[in-house]
Design an enzyme around this catalytic site. Structure first.
Site, mmCIF file in Angstrom:
data_model
loop_
_atom_site.group_PDB
_atom_site.id
_atom_site.type_symbol
_atom_site.label_atom_id
_atom_site.label_comp_id
_atom_site.label_asym_id
_atom_site.label_seq_id
_atom_site.Cartn_x
_atom_site.Cartn_y
_atom_site.Cartn_z
ATOM 1 N N SER A 108 0.809 -1.218 0.000
ATOM 2 C CA SER A 108 0.000 0.000 0.000
ATOM 3 C C SER A 108 0.839 1.263 0.000
ATOM 4 O O SER A 108 1.942 1.297 0.540
ATOM 5 C CB SER A 108 -0.905 0.031 1.237
ATOM 6 O OG SER A 108 -1.801 -1.044 1.234
ATOM 7 N N ILE A 119 -6.213 8.410 1.544
ATOM 8 C CA ILE A 119 -6.396 7.523 0.405
ATOM 9 C C ILE A 119 -5.275 6.502 0.416
ATOM 10 O O ILE A 119 -4.085 6.849 0.512
ATOM 11 C CB ILE A 119 -6.379 8.302 -0.933
ATOM 12 C CG1 ILE A 119 -7.402 9.447 -0.914
ATOM 13 C CG2 ILE A 119 -6.596 7.352 -2.104
ATOM 14 C CD1 ILE A 119 -8.844 9.006 -0.726
ATOM 15 N N GLU A 120 -5.645 5.241 0.312
ATOM 16 C CA GLU A 120 -4.692 4.146 0.236
ATOM 17 C C GLU A 120 -4.882 3.469 -1.120
ATOM 18 O O GLU A 120 -6.001 3.127 -1.488
ATOM 19 C CB GLU A 120 -4.979 3.143 1.373
ATOM 20 C CG GLU A 120 -4.124 1.910 1.381
ATOM 21 C CD GLU A 120 -4.504 0.948 2.509
ATOM 22 O OE1 GLU A 120 -3.886 -0.131 2.577
ATOM 23 O OE2 GLU A 120 -5.427 1.248 3.299
ATOM 24 N N VAL A 121 -3.801 3.310 -1.857
ATOM 25 C CA VAL A 121 -3.848 2.556 -3.112
ATOM 26 C C VAL A 121 -2.986 1.333 -2.891
ATOM 27 O O VAL A 121 -1.820 1.437 -2.483
ATOM 28 C CB VAL A 121 -3.355 3.374 -4.317
ATOM 29 C CG1 VAL A 121 -3.267 2.510 -5.566
ATOM 30 C CG2 VAL A 121 -4.288 4.564 -4.560
#
Length: 124
Positions: A108, A119-121
Site C-alpha cells: 500500500s 487515500i490508500e492505493v
C-alpha cells in the site's frame, strides 16, 4: 446477503476540485447524474460527491470533509502508482508498506485528497 459495494458518498468542500483530483490522480471517470449531481466512477462502483455547503438528503449524521479513509485496489505496479503521484505533485504520507486487505497481503501507498481524506492505493 451483500454482493458488493455500489457507491459511497464523500462530503467535500469543492466538488469540481475533487472530481479533477480523482480523475487526474486515480484515473476515475467523471459522472454527472440526476439534476446535475457529480460523482467519479471506477470499475462497477462510484463515489457520489456531496457539497459540504449544501448537503443532500438523506445524509450521514455528521457529514464532514476529510473524515474518510478509503482503500482502492490497483492492478498497476506500486512503482507506477508512485510515479503517477509524483508527476501530479501528490505527497506520499506512507509507503510502500505491507498491509492485509480483504483478500490477503498487499502493498500500500498512502496520500491525501484535496479534503485531506486518507487515500490508500494497494496492489495484491
Amino acid at each position: 446477503m451483500i454482493e458488493r459495494l455500489d457507491h459511497l458518498v464523500l462530503t467535500v468542500a469543492d466538488v469540481e476540485r475533487t472530481v479533477e483530483f480523482y480523475e487526474q490522480v486515480l484515473g476515475m471517470r467523471p459522472v454527472t447524474f440526476g439534476d446535475g449531481r457529480r460523482a467519479v466512477a471506477f470499475g462497477q462502483q462510484k463515489i457520489n460527491l456531496h457539497p459540504a455547503s449544501e448537503p443532500i438528503d438523506p445524509k450521514a449524521a455528521h457529514p464532514t470533509p476529510g473524515s474518510a479513509d478509503l482503500c482502492f485496489v490497483t492492478t498497476q505496479p506500486v512503482d507506477a502508482v508512485l510515479a503517477r503521484l509524483d508527476a501530479r505533485g501528490v505527497a506520499v504520507e506512507e509507503g510502500p508498506v505491507e498491509r492485509t486487505g480483504a483478500l490477503g497481503p498487499m502493498t500500500s501507498v498512502y496520500f491525501r485528497d484535496p479534503d485531506r481524506n486518507l487515500i490508500e492505493v494497494s496492489r495484491y
